[in-house]
Design a protein around this motif. Structure first.
Motif, PDB file in Angstrom:
ATOM      1  N   MET A  97       0.405  -1.105  -0.150  1.00 55.33           N
ATOM      2  CA  MET A  97       0.074  -0.448   0.037  1.00 55.33           C
ATOM      3  C   MET A  97       0.859   1.131  -0.030  1.00 55.33           C
ATOM      4  SD  MET A  97      -2.406   1.128   2.838  1.00 55.33           S
ATOM      5  CE  MET A  97      -4.091   0.066   2.782  1.00 55.33           C
ATOM      6  N   SER A  98       1.545   1.217   0.733  1.00 55.83           N
ATOM      7  CA  SER A  98       2.712   2.419   0.859  1.00 55.83           C
ATOM      8  C   SER A  98       3.365   3.131  -0.457  1.00 55.83           C
ATOM      9  CB  SER A  98       3.876   2.421   2.192  1.00 55.83           C
ATOM     10  OG  SER A  98       4.726   1.239   1.504  1.00 55.83           O
ATOM     11  N   LYS A  99       3.693   1.444  -1.317  1.00 56.09           N
ATOM     12  CA  LYS A  99       4.325   2.049  -2.341  1.00 56.09           C
ATOM     13  C   LYS A  99       3.446   2.239  -3.198  1.00 56.09           C
ATOM     14  CE  LYS A  99       6.810   1.356  -6.454  1.00 56.09           C
ATOM     15  NZ  LYS A  99       7.264   2.595  -6.722  1.00 56.09           N
ATOM     16  N   GLU A 100       2.372   2.582  -3.452  1.00 56.67           N
ATOM     17  CA  GLU A 100       0.857   2.969  -4.171  1.00 56.67           C
ATOM     18  C   GLU A 100       0.630   4.467  -3.716  1.00 56.67           C
ATOM     19  OE1 GLU A 100       0.975   0.189  -2.826  1.00 56.67           O
ATOM     20  OE2 GLU A 100       0.357  -1.388  -5.167  1.00 56.67           O
ATOM     21  N   MET A 101       0.811   4.818  -2.185  1.00 52.62           N
ATOM     22  CA  MET A 101       0.655   6.088  -1.934  1.00 52.62           C
ATOM     23  C   MET A 101       2.188   6.537  -2.313  1.00 52.62           C
ATOM     24  SD  MET A 101      -0.161   4.933   1.772  1.00 52.62           S
ATOM     25  CE  MET A 101      -0.454   6.614   2.542  1.00 52.62           C
ATOM     26  N   TYR A 102       2.676   6.110  -2.126  1.00 54.31           N
ATOM     27  CA  TYR A 102       4.278   6.695  -3.319  1.00 54.31           C
ATOM     28  C   TYR A 102       4.575   6.867  -4.281  1.00 54.31           C
ATOM     29  CZ  TYR A 102       9.461   7.943  -3.397  1.00 54.31           C
ATOM     30  OH  TYR A 102      10.738   8.373  -3.399  1.00 54.31           O
ATOM     31  N   LEU A 157       6.656   9.663   4.287  1.00 52.28           N
ATOM     32  CA  LEU A 157       6.045   8.325   4.018  1.00 52.28           C
ATOM     33  C   LEU A 157       6.929   7.097   5.616  1.00 52.28           C
ATOM     34  CD1 LEU A 157       4.720   7.115   1.279  1.00 52.28           C
ATOM     35  CD2 LEU A 157       3.351   7.744   2.993  1.00 52.28           C
ATOM     36  N   LYS A 158       6.802   7.076   6.846  1.00 54.42           N
ATOM     37  CA  LYS A 158       8.238   6.070   7.190  1.00 54.42           C
ATOM     38  C   LYS A 158       7.099   4.939   7.203  1.00 54.42           C
ATOM     39  CE  LYS A 158       9.784   9.670   9.963  1.00 54.42           C
ATOM     40  NZ  LYS A 158      11.711   9.487   9.315  1.00 54.42           N
ATOM     41  N   ASN A 159       7.627   3.457   7.033  1.00 48.78           N
ATOM     42  CA  ASN A 159       7.219   2.119   6.522  1.00 48.78           C
ATOM     43  C   ASN A 159       7.773   1.127   7.960  1.00 48.78           C
ATOM     44  OD1 ASN A 159       5.273   2.363   4.443  1.00 48.78           O
ATOM     45  ND2 ASN A 159       7.970   3.022   3.441  1.00 48.78           N
ATOM     46  N   SER A 207      13.771  -2.588   1.595  1.00 47.82           N
ATOM     47  CA  SER A 207      14.442  -1.568   1.307  1.00 47.82           C
ATOM     48  C   SER A 207      15.232  -1.831   0.270  1.00 47.82           C
ATOM     49  CB  SER A 207      15.749  -1.196   2.553  1.00 47.82           C
ATOM     50  OG  SER A 207      15.039  -0.709   3.786  1.00 47.82           O
ATOM     51  N   GLN A 208      14.984  -3.085  -0.048  1.00 51.82           N
ATOM     52  CA  GLN A 208      16.406  -2.829  -1.552  1.00 51.82           C
ATOM     53  C   GLN A 208      15.121  -3.296  -2.265  1.00 51.82           C
ATOM     54  OE1 GLN A 208      17.942  -7.181  -0.554  1.00 51.82           O
ATOM     55  NE2 GLN A 208      19.596  -6.586   0.195  1.00 51.82           N
ATOM     56  N   TYR A 209      13.524  -3.580  -2.337  1.00 45.23           N
ATOM     57  CA  TYR A 209      13.083  -3.478  -3.533  1.00 45.23           C
ATOM     58  C   TYR A 209      12.418  -2.115  -3.488  1.00 45.23           C
ATOM     59  CZ  TYR A 209       8.118  -4.349  -5.520  1.00 45.23           C
ATOM     60  OH  TYR A 209       6.805  -4.871  -6.823  1.00 45.23           O
ATOM     61  N   GLU A 210      12.049  -1.051  -2.672  1.00 46.89           N
ATOM     62  CA  GLU A 210      12.339   0.262  -2.581  1.00 46.89           C
ATOM     63  C   GLU A 210      12.649   1.177  -1.935  1.00 46.89           C
ATOM     64  OE1 GLU A 210       9.550   1.275  -4.606  1.00 46.89           O
ATOM     65  OE2 GLU A 210       8.528  -1.042  -5.523  1.00 46.89           O
ATOM     66  N   PRO A 211      14.096   1.247  -2.334  1.00 42.61           N
ATOM     67  CA  PRO A 211      15.055   2.110  -1.649  1.00 42.61           C
ATOM     68  C   PRO A 211      14.800   3.709  -1.343  1.00 42.61           C
ATOM     69  CG  PRO A 211      15.918   1.788  -3.782  1.00 42.61           C
ATOM     70  CD  PRO A 211      14.640   0.362  -3.268  1.00 42.61           C
ATOM     71  N   GLN A 212      14.161   3.668  -2.418  1.00 43.78           N
ATOM     72  CA  GLN A 212      13.975   5.637  -2.496  1.00 43.78           C
ATOM     73  C   GLN A 212      13.352   5.892  -0.646  1.00 43.78           C
ATOM     74  OE1 GLN A 212      12.733   3.643  -4.605  1.00 43.78           O
ATOM     75  NE2 GLN A 212       9.926   3.597  -4.661  1.00 43.78           N
ATOM     76  N   MET A 213      12.390   4.622  -0.312  1.00 47.83           N
ATOM     77  CA  MET A 213      11.037   5.220   0.559  1.00 47.83           C
ATOM     78  C   MET A 213      12.189   4.902   2.050  1.00 47.83           C
ATOM     79  SD  MET A 213       7.911   3.258  -1.260  1.00 47.83           S
ATOM     80  CE  MET A 213       6.910   3.775   0.249  1.00 47.83           C
TER      81      MET A 213
END
Length: 154
Positions: free
Chosen positions: A1-6, A13-15, A27-33
């Motif tokens: 869900m956070s990826k879609e929000m981003y 956002l903090k996950n 962290s590896q999959y979505e390093p920009q977050m």
């Protein structure tokens, strides 16, 4: 869900997750977050740090842990929310089983519950289905006269 929000423009956002493995993978999959290992019953943020908290499955996970920490979790979420902050909690739990979590005397919430069908390609949502084929979304907003000293870090 956070990826879609981003992707929709919510960049602040903090996950969080209790699992170091999950955080390392994400962290590896979505390093920009931002991904942080943290216990929801002991949040490392100052009072009033967030305008909103989205807890997708968090209530269920804490309840299933058997540790009885749901009251502490709710206190911590309440503590880190701003004065008019909102908690959006997605749960499989029926409102009659979850509602008491939002009714603690020192947590002042306006709470609305929305029930939506779980996504599925196998079932017709217009037929009679068991109660557990829905998500329950608890939308809670802190309200007036909030004294965060009522919720004290233990």
């Amino acid at each position: 869900m956070s990826k879609e929000m981003y992707d929709d423009g919510y960049s602040n956002l903090k996950n969080l997750d209790f699992s170091e493995v999950v955080i390392a993978q994400m962290s590896q999959y979505e390093p920009q977050m931002i991904w942080e290992v943290m216990d929801v019953t002991d949040l490392k943020y100052a009072n009033g740090s967030f305008d909103a908290v989205v807890a997708k499955g968090t209530l269920d996970a804490v309840l299933c842990s058997g540790l009885g920490d749901q009251k502490r979790m709710m206190e911590e979420i309440y503590r880190v929310l701003s004065d008019k902050g909102m908690l959006i909690a997605v749960s499989f739990g029926l409102p009659e089983k979850r509602r008491q979590m939002f009714d603690e005397p020192n947590l002042r919430w306006h709470t609305k519950v929305h029930t939506v069908p779980k996504p599925s390609i196998e079932k017709n949502y217009f037929s009679k289905e068991p109660k557990n084929s829905f998500h329950h979304i608890y939308v809670c907003q802190k309200f007036g006269g909030v004294d965060d000293e009522d919720v004290v870090r233990k």
